[in-house]
Design an enzyme around this catalytic site. Structure first.
Site, mmCIF file in Angstrom:
data_model
loop_
_atom_site.group_PDB
_atom_site.id
_atom_site.type_symbol
_atom_site.label_atom_id
_atom_site.label_comp_id
_atom_site.label_asym_id
_atom_site.label_seq_id
_atom_site.Cartn_x
_atom_site.Cartn_y
_atom_site.Cartn_z
ATOM 1 N N ARG A 99 -1.331 -46.913 3.757
ATOM 2 C CA ARG A 99 -2.597 -47.051 3.855
ATOM 3 C C ARG A 99 -3.231 -48.483 3.413
ATOM 4 N NH1 ARG A 99 -1.950 -41.435 1.694
ATOM 5 N NH2 ARG A 99 -3.010 -39.933 2.941
ATOM 6 N N ASN A 151 -43.480 -67.677 -0.439
ATOM 7 C CA ASN A 151 -43.319 -67.446 0.991
ATOM 8 C C ASN A 151 -43.801 -68.869 1.769
ATOM 9 O OD1 ASN A 151 -43.097 -64.838 0.946
ATOM 10 N ND2 ASN A 151 -45.036 -64.425 1.226
ATOM 11 N N GLY A 159 -45.811 -69.205 -5.124
ATOM 12 C CA GLY A 159 -46.097 -68.535 -3.694
ATOM 13 C C GLY A 159 -44.862 -68.749 -3.096
ATOM 14 N N CYS A 176 -45.201 -64.603 -6.777
ATOM 15 C CA CYS A 176 -45.946 -63.520 -5.913
ATOM 16 C C CYS A 176 -45.693 -63.593 -4.480
ATOM 17 C CB CYS A 176 -47.345 -63.763 -6.146
ATOM 18 S SG CYS A 176 -48.110 -65.308 -5.718
ATOM 19 N N HIS A 223 -46.620 -61.507 9.539
ATOM 20 C CA HIS A 223 -48.005 -60.846 9.166
ATOM 21 C C HIS A 223 -47.703 -59.334 9.106
ATOM 22 C CE1 HIS A 223 -51.859 -58.722 9.826
ATOM 23 N NE2 HIS A 223 -52.346 -59.671 8.864
#
EC number: 2.7.9.1
Length: 880
Positions: free
Chosen positions: A97, A773, A771, A836, A460
């Site tokens: 195995r 993003n 921020g 955020c 978005h």
């Protein structure tokens, strides 16, 4: 070369549970059970080092390996009193195995009954006095060895087996005779010879080829896919466990089965599992026979049929759980009423079971709160927060995209926000778009789910859907929309408006029709473990929220404030968007001021509603950020309405729209640049915010906790200019209301230049909010809306380890954050820090933010429980 073989069995073990890296998960478990004096089949583990050597040396084994293997077999023969390949009496048969360092159930290969040939089969029949059993074991070996080692299609063996059963008018496996098995075995042998030109009879040759087959299986397709899905390194390699066979197919006093020490579905504290009499392990997995329960109220349970063995199994299960301090998944075989444990491992479980078990074990004083929290996979909490598809039934997807926002939704297809609003009164709708824009917000709001052809995990559609807690699938490149015909095309399937589809935002799958759904649950135990997380973590968790509903959901999930209120989202309300458009298109300052004055009371009421819900919790309001084109009309009808409301010719509206066009609006006239060039917009927003605070204080005795944030700063001069404008409005309102306003002023750090210039910027503000993003977009030079077109290739080629918009890039973006913190704190020791972006809800990124000593992270409301657990885990890991 290091030692390659470690023994385990009734005489003790060379290894233990801590040696998973070299013995694999299964091998370390067998070694530990051997040390615990539990009944396991004797054997040895070949370490993961052999696998790594094998792939580094063109699939060759080390020169000394054969000698070490021969010595291991000899030792096993002495221990068991059986001889490998014996043709006279009591032959030793083996199981081979795989055993990775991380559990990969069913992904790699296993061979049972190894060492069989005609003579060995006869010797086995003589030694146990059961020819039917011996032939059945031989038949199983030929099938498993043929399909696994020799790559003979497994369905060919099944066809031969079923053909002989039909010809003999036999429907149950238990009715098969010796004569029929002999015919089946002869046909199996012929199949071997047809595919490989030979029948491998030598047990040692069988063993070597089986070992190589297990090594090859480390890189089979299903194992590779499983490792990718579960972020398991390719470099671990697999160990190989070789054991004496114990037989569950010796008759009515033999059996095989699997038992969990608690329910893997609910976490209930009782044995849960199944077994089969007169069977081997693959019979349970294959589904060819219906297993019976371990515990039940009828006579078909193990508890009723094998009470003594059941008692022994219960004792061992309890011992293993208390030893490992976690729920166990145990495989066992019963040979002539003697119980053998083949394997134990930490059991996989649902999110609700994981939480319930963790809480129970703390209450039972088996583990600490910290250990309980480390047992929870933060991402698995999505199961508790969203409706999901019941995959226990076989379902076929028509397409697959990116799992952009978790949860499942069924509804009729609509192709426009207008139709979504119109039809949502009587139907659940799925809004299907090429991509979405802020103008689609009303349609997104009423939709049960959102499906876009383009866009990625931080598009978005994805960001808004996550904020709303709605299922969303993006980047479905294998789908297309024909807008003129109003149809969605998936290969040969054409879906019209009004047809029903189901989307799974957790997997990215899309189904035609209505699928079975499971409703979410959030138990007392879930609340308790989240409270424990808050007790331990130093990183606070806030919400990205701008509506009362968002705020209420955030509080329900334990948010300690609002870390990002995107004030522009309030503009998309159908009562406000015409005024916003008037304000933007207005040909002169007077008309702009007129539109802003109409907006002022509406914005004031929005902020009052938000402060009212949040009471004295911090509310961080970001002033207008997106480029103005996002608010402008796109349809001819909306353009005509705007011309009419402004009493302007339509041609002038077209001229204004053309004049405002930007080639790259996301790096254009947006953020603080709007506040500087069109100061009356920010002035109106600040007046609305402060008026809301004053009216709540005076009329409702509610005190607000305002944080005011300026977006897209790149230069300290921008902050100084806007700060002067802001405090001019504050002073005017303080005089008007005879009231002293108290708030903190901060800025987003979302551009590399802002991070590098943070020493000067920090002197002007009370806090930074990263921020991530936009900081990721501007650091990489990649649009988050377009990354889906090449991200799969980058991940496949390992150019990116992960999606940089999902998991923070610590080397690049993270380095800018470090610089910003160090320089910012050097000029403002009291500077508060938050994050955020979408990364603020990602557990890996949260660990980085904790390490950077941020005060808080702010994420979508439905990511809050995930972030709370992840924040606690980051603190626990730091302390360990």
């Amino acid at each position: 070369m290091n030692k390659l073989i470690y023994y385990f069995g009734n005489n003790g073990s060379d290894g233990n549970a801590s040696m998973k890296n070299i013995l694999g998960n299964k091998g370390a478990g067998l070694a530990e059970m051997s040390n615990l004096k539990l009944p396991i089949p004797n054997g040895f583990t070949i370490t993961t080092e052999l696998c790594n050597y094998f792939y580094k040396h063109n699939n060759n084994l080390p020169k000394n390996f054969q000698n070490e293997l021969q010595q291991a077999i000899t030792k096993l023969e002495i221990t068991t009193g059986k001889i490998f390949g014996s043709t006279t009496s009591n032959p030793l048969l083996l199981s081979v195995r795989s055993g990775s360092t991380v559990s990969m159930p069913g992904m790699m290969d296993t061979i049972l009954n190894l060492g069989m040939n005609n003579e060995v089969c006869n010797a086995l029949a003589d030694s146990c006095g059961n020819k039917l059993f011996a032939l059945d074991s031989y038949r199983r070996f030929l099938e498993m060895y043929g399909s696994t080692v020799l790559s003979i299609p497994s369905d060919l063996f099944e066809q031969i087996y079923e053909k002989h059963k039909v010809q003999a008018d036999i429907y149950k496996d238990s009715d098969i005779t010796v004569e029929l098995l002999e015919k089946i075995i002869d046909d199996f042998k012929r199949l071997h010879i047809k595919y490989t030109k030979q029948l491998i009879k030598d047990p040692y040759e069988q063993l070597e080829s089986a070992i190589k087959a297990v090594l090859y299986s480390w890189k089979n397709n299903r194992a590779i896919v499983y490792r990718k899905l579960n972020n398991i390194s390719e470099d671990f390699g697999t160990a190989i466990n070789i054991q004496e066979m114990v037989f569950g197919n010796l008759g009515k006093t033999s059996a095989t089965g699997v038992v969990f020490t608690r329910s893997p579905s609910t976490g209930e504290k009782k044995l849960f599992g199944e077994f089969l009499i007169n069977a081997q392990g693959e019979d349970i997995v294959s589904g060819t026979r219906t297993p019976m329960p371990i515990i039940a109220n009828d006579s078909n349970s193990m508890q009723a049929m094998m009470p003594e063995v059941f008692t022994k199994l219960s004792q061992i299960a309890k011992k293993l759980e208390e030893h490992y301090l976690d729920m166990q998944d145990i495989e066992f075989t019963i040979e002539n009423n003697k119980l053998y444990i083949l394997q134990t491992r930490t059991a996989k479980r649902t999110a609700i079971a994981a939480i319930n078990i963790a809480v129970q074990m703390v209450e039972e004083k088996l583990i600490s709160k910290e250990q309980a929290l480390m047992r929870i996979d933060p991402e698995s909490l999505n199961q508790l927060l969203h409706t999901r598809i019941d995959y226990s039934k076989k379902l076929t997807a028509i397409a697959e995209g990116l799992p952009a926002s978790p949860g499942a939704a069924t509804g009729i297809v609509v192709f426009s926000p207008y139709d979504a609003e119109k039809l949502s009164h009587h139907h659940k709708v799925i809004l299907v778009r090429h991509d979405t824009s802020p103008e689609d917000i009303n349609g997104m709001h009423v939709a049960s789910g959102i499906l876009t052809i383009r866009g990625g995990m931080t598009s978005h559609a994805a960001v808004v859907a996550r904020g709303m807690g709605k299922p969303c699938v993006c980047g479905t490149n294998n789908l297309s929309i024909d807008e003129q015909k109003q149809i969605l095309i998936a290969g040969d399937i054409v879906i019209k408006q009004g047809d029903i589809i189901t989307i799974d935002g957790g997997s990215g799958k899309i189904f035609l029709g209505e699928m079975p759904l499971i409703q979410p649950t959030f138990s007392e135990e879930s609340t308790l473990i989240l409270d424990w997380a808050d007790e331990i973590s130093s990183l606070k968790v806030r919400a990205n929220a701008e509506t009362v509903n968002d705020a209420l959901v955030s509080i329900k999930f334990g948010a300690q404030g609002i870390g990002l209120c995107r004030s522009e989202h309030m503009f998309f309300d159908k009562n406000k968007i015409p005024l916003v458009r008037e304000m933007i298109i207005a040909p002169d300052i007077e008309r702009r001021q007129c539109a802003l004055q109409k907006l002022l009371p509406l914005q004031t009421e929005d902020f009052k509603a938000l402060f009212r819900v949040m009471k004295n919790k911090p509310v961080n309001i970001r002033l207008l950020d997106p480029p103005l084109h996002e608010f402008l009309p796109t349809t001819d009808e909306d353009k005509k309405n705007l011309a009419h409301s402004l009493n302007l010719p339509l041609s002038m509206i077209h001229q204004r729209l053309h004049a405002m066009h930007e080639v790259n609006p996301m790096l254009g006239h947006r953020g603080c640049r709007l506040g500087i060039c069109l100061p009356e917009i920010y002035q109106m927003q600040i007046e609305a915010i402060l008026t809301a605070i004053f009216e709540l204080h005076k009329k409702e005795h509610i005190e607000s906790n305002l944080e005011l944030m300026i977006p897209l700063i790149s230069n300290v001069a921008e902050i100084k200019k806007l700060k002067m404008d802001i405090y001019a409005v504050v002073k005017k309102l303080e005089q008007r209301y005879s009231y002293k306003f108290s708030f903190t002023l901060g800025t987003m750090i979302e551009l590399p230049r802002a991070a590098l210039g943070s020493k000067k910027i920090a002197k002007e503000v009370d806090y930074f909010s990263f921020g991530t993003n936009d900081l990721t977009q501007t650091t990489y030079g990649i649009s988050r809306d377009d990354i889906a077109s090449f991200l799969p290739y980058y991940l496949e080629e390992k150019i990116f380890e992960s999606d940089p918009f999902t998991t923070l890039d610590e080397e690049g973006v993270g380095e800018l954050i470090k610089i910003a913190i160090k320089r910012g704190k050097s000029s403002n020791a009291n500077l508060k820090l938050g994050a955020c972006g979408e990364h603020a809800g990602n557990p890996t990124s949260i660990a980085f933010f904790h390490k950077m000593n941020l005060n808080y992270v702010s994420c979508s409301p439905y990511r809050i429980p995930i972030a709370r657990i992840a924040a606690a885990q980051a603190k626990i890991k730091q302390g360990s």
